[in-house]
Scaffold this motif. Structure first.
Motif, PDB file in Angstrom:
ATOM      1  N   ALA A   1      22.785 -41.748 -27.197  1.00  8.15           N
ATOM      2  CA  ALA A   1      23.331 -40.392 -27.089  1.00  8.15           C
ATOM      3  C   ALA A   1      24.784 -40.432 -26.646  1.00  8.15           C
ATOM      4  O   ALA A   1      25.624 -39.660 -27.148  1.00  8.15           O
ATOM      5  CB  ALA A   1      22.488 -39.582 -26.101  1.00  8.15           C
ATOM      6  N   GLU A   2      25.108 -41.322 -25.717  1.00  7.39           N
ATOM      7  CA  GLU A   2      26.492 -41.441 -25.270  1.00  7.39           C
ATOM      8  C   GLU A   2      27.394 -41.943 -26.390  1.00  7.39           C
ATOM      9  O   GLU A   2      28.510 -41.425 -26.590  1.00  7.39           O
ATOM     10  CB  GLU A   2      26.582 -42.392 -24.079  1.00  7.39           C
ATOM     11  CG  GLU A   2      28.015 -42.600 -23.577  1.00  7.39           C
ATOM     12  CD  GLU A   2      28.086 -43.448 -22.332  1.00  7.39           C
ATOM     13  OE1 GLU A   2      27.971 -42.885 -21.228  1.00  7.39           O
ATOM     14  OE2 GLU A   2      28.257 -44.677 -22.471  1.00  7.39           O
TER      15      GLU A   2
ATOM     16  N   LYS B   1      27.018 -41.567 -29.614  1.00  2.51           N
ATOM     17  CA  LYS B   1      27.233 -40.500 -30.605  1.00  2.51           C
ATOM     18  C   LYS B   1      28.122 -39.391 -30.050  1.00  2.51           C
ATOM     19  O   LYS B   1      28.909 -38.789 -30.776  1.00  2.51           O
ATOM     20  CB  LYS B   1      25.890 -39.926 -31.059  1.00  2.51           C
ATOM     21  CG  LYS B   1      25.131 -40.871 -31.976  1.00  2.51           C
ATOM     22  CD  LYS B   1      24.072 -40.150 -32.776  1.00  2.51           C
ATOM     23  CE  LYS B   1      23.475 -41.072 -33.835  1.00  2.51           C
ATOM     24  NZ  LYS B   1      22.542 -40.372 -34.739  1.00  2.51           N
ATOM     25  N   SER B   2      28.004 -39.136 -28.762  1.00  4.35           N
ATOM     26  CA  SER B   2      28.850 -38.115 -28.141  1.00  4.35           C
ATOM     27  C   SER B   2      30.311 -38.525 -28.181  1.00  4.35           C
ATOM     28  O   SER B   2      31.198 -37.702 -28.441  1.00  4.35           O
ATOM     29  CB  SER B   2      28.404 -37.889 -26.698  1.00  4.35           C
ATOM     30  OG  SER B   2      29.289 -37.028 -26.017  1.00  4.35           O
TER      31      SER B   2
ATOM     32  N   SER C   1      17.843 -44.759 -25.284  1.00  2.00           N
ATOM     33  CA  SER C   1      18.061 -43.409 -25.793  1.00  2.00           C
ATOM     34  C   SER C   1      19.314 -42.781 -25.185  1.00  2.00           C
ATOM     35  O   SER C   1      20.112 -42.147 -25.877  1.00  2.00           O
ATOM     36  CB  SER C   1      16.844 -42.531 -25.506  1.00  2.00           C
ATOM     37  OG  SER C   1      15.735 -42.939 -26.285  1.00  2.00           O
ATOM     38  N   ARG C   2      19.503 -42.988 -23.885  1.00  2.00           N
ATOM     39  CA  ARG C   2      20.695 -42.452 -23.224  1.00  2.00           C
ATOM     40  C   ARG C   2      21.972 -43.101 -23.764  1.00  2.00           C
ATOM     41  O   ARG C   2      22.989 -42.428 -23.962  1.00  2.00           O
ATOM     42  CB  ARG C   2      20.595 -42.673 -21.721  1.00  2.00           C
ATOM     43  CG  ARG C   2      19.530 -41.838 -21.037  1.00  2.00           C
ATOM     44  CD  ARG C   2      19.441 -42.169 -19.556  1.00  2.00           C
ATOM     45  NE  ARG C   2      18.395 -41.402 -18.891  1.00  2.00           N
ATOM     46  CZ  ARG C   2      18.021 -41.586 -17.626  1.00  2.00           C
ATOM     47  NH1 ARG C   2      18.623 -42.516 -16.888  1.00  2.00           N
ATOM     48  NH2 ARG C   2      17.063 -40.849 -17.092  1.00  2.00           N
TER      49      ARG C   2
ATOM     50  N   HIS D   1      11.415 -43.461 -28.738  1.00  2.00           N
ATOM     51  CA  HIS D   1      12.287 -42.417 -28.190  1.00  2.00           C
ATOM     52  C   HIS D   1      11.847 -41.919 -26.818  1.00  2.00           C
ATOM     53  O   HIS D   1      12.653 -41.687 -25.934  1.00  2.00           O
ATOM     54  CB  HIS D   1      12.346 -41.218 -29.149  1.00  2.00           C
ATOM     55  CG  HIS D   1      12.884 -41.554 -30.492  1.00  2.00           C
ATOM     56  ND1 HIS D   1      14.205 -41.436 -30.822  1.00  2.00           N
ATOM     57  CD2 HIS D   1      12.274 -42.035 -31.595  1.00  2.00           C
ATOM     58  CE1 HIS D   1      14.401 -41.828 -32.068  1.00  2.00           C
ATOM     59  NE2 HIS D   1      13.232 -42.196 -32.568  1.00  2.00           N
TER      60      HIS D   1
END
Length: 433
Positions: free
Chosen positions: A351-352, A354-355, A347-348, A429
């Motif tokens: 997120a990275e 997509k960031s 999950s992390r 998730h």
């Protein structure tokens, strides 16, 4: 049954004389070179190989021994395999002398003896030194000769350190002394593995992209760390072998495997402090610099820097060298579920990604290649609890983006970036199970 524990090195032929001179300074009991002939057997349908078993007869000075090796573990060049040895009066197989429990169903298959045939042989001279290191008995064997299958052959030029009695750490200690001599490289391909390959016609060994790591269902975080490093080391060993056999494309995969080692240490860095791997990372840096330079494959893989780095990783794994650096809280985290650890970090990672890649980056894409490589590696190491086709489909867009950036394919960059960002997660998730 005996537990064979030995560490194998391939020796650069040009270094044999200097190595022998050095071994003669170590003291202990020396045995002059003696010829050994080994004949390996297999069935036409490779039944033994399919059960991770190896069967041979060894002849030395008129004495014969039948050996059956069964499934074990190889970490770097450290082989740990159960083996059964039976003395013979003549070089003829007698499988009934092995205990029934060695066979997969607890009994000797009725037709196995009639089906096995000689497949290949190893013919070499073995020179030995018997040493005592910290109370442990170790045999050093220098083997020079060839492995042959039909009309095909390749040279044997190896050094083996076998633990006869005592602690595996003594073998590693002796190995650390020896790799200060140039001309040694830790090798995971046994004589038997090379013989089987020749018996298949010696087909070209192909580049192997890193596969998604599969861990046992109830694996702990510590098991996950070990499995990840073993995968990286196996990739390093395999592609180093290809590179030294003149597959120039393998060099990039050697460096990628070493990068995977670094990334694994970083991925588990929230639990294992950096000081636990400081020496290993320093040796990796020195070896990476040597390999990345313009030197030849042979020069690079036989340097002391590369030998020391690979041995340090093997030792770090075998001795679980991180454990003395863990406090009670870290020990508890290591014992926790690797599945839960994997879900949280997937999950992390998503997120990275997509960031960083959620919006077009213009001319700054290339700056993010190292981060993208690390995030792809993270998924490879952590996604093994999910269906491989689903994982591969998710990864393909990020891998496509990496390839497009590396090759300056601007239209493809935006295509893969959009596709990758629109994917749904395949993992749990919350990370609660």
């Amino acid at each position: 049954m005996a537990q064979e524990i030995e560490l194998k090195f391939i020796v650069n032929h040009d270094a044999v004389n200097a190595l022998r001179d050095h071994l003669n300074t170590l003291g202990g009991e020396h045995h002059a070179p003696s010829p050994l002939l080994n004949i390996y057997y297999e069935t036409e349908d490779k039944w033994l190989r399919g059960h991770d078993m190896g069967l041979r007869i060894r002849g030395e000075k008129g004495r014969y021994e039948m050996t059956l090796k069964i499934a074990g573990r190889v970490t770097g060049g450290l082989h740990q395999r159960p083996e059964y040895n039976v003395p013979l009066n003549e070089p003829t197989l007698d499988l009934t002398q092995f205990p029934p429990e060695v066979w997969p169903n607890g009994e000797l298959p009725a037709d196995l003896l009639s089906r096995v045939q000689p497949l290949f042989s190893t013919d070499f001279e073995r020179e030995k030194w018997l040493l005592t290191v910290d109370g442990s008995q170790i045999e050093i064997a220098l083997d020079l000769g060839e492995v042959k299958a039909g009309e095909l052959a390749e040279p044997i030029c190896e050094l083996e350190l076998e633990l006869l009695s005592g602690d595996t750490r003594a073998v590693l200690k002796l190995a650390n002394q020896l790799v200060n001599q140039a001309g040694l490289r830790q090798g995971s391909l046994s004589k038997a593995a090379r013989g089987y390959h020749l018996a298949q016609g010696n087909p070209p060994r192909e580049i192997k992209p890193t596969a998604v790591l599969k861990a046992p269902a109830k694996a702990s975080v510590e098991h996950g760390l070990e499995a990840a490093l073993e995968l990286a080391l196996a990739q390093w060993q395999y592609h180093e072998e290809l590179w030294v056999r003149d597959n120039k494309a393998a060099k990039a995969h050697v460096l990628a495997a070493m990068g995977l080692v670094r990334h694994t240490l970083m991925l588990f860095g929230g639990i294992v402090p950096r000081k636990a791997s400081a020496h290993l990372r320093d040796l990796l840096t020195q070896s990476e610099a040597t390999i990345a330079s313009a030197v030849s494959a042979v020069t690079a893989v036989y340097t002391t820097q590369t030998a020391m780095a690979k041995l340090a990783l093997t030792e770090w794994l075998v001795t679980k060298a991180w454990q003395p650096f863990l406090d009670a809280k870290a020990q508890a985290k290591m014992a926790d579920s690797f599945k839960r650890f994997a879900d949280i970090h997937l999950s992390r990672t998503a997120a990275e990604l997509k960031s960083v890649f959620g919006q077009p980056l213009g001319d700054q894409y290339h700056d993010q290649l190292p981060r993208l490589r690390r995030d792809i590696d993270t998924v490879l190491l952590l996604a093994g609890y999910y269906d491989t086709p689903v994982v591969q489909a998710w990864l393909e867009n990020w891998q496509g983006l990496y390839h497009a950036i590396a090759n300056g394919q601007h239209i493809e960059i935006e295509h893969f970036r959009n596709e990758a960002n629109n994917q749904q997660p395949f993992w749990l998730h919350s990370g609660k199970r």
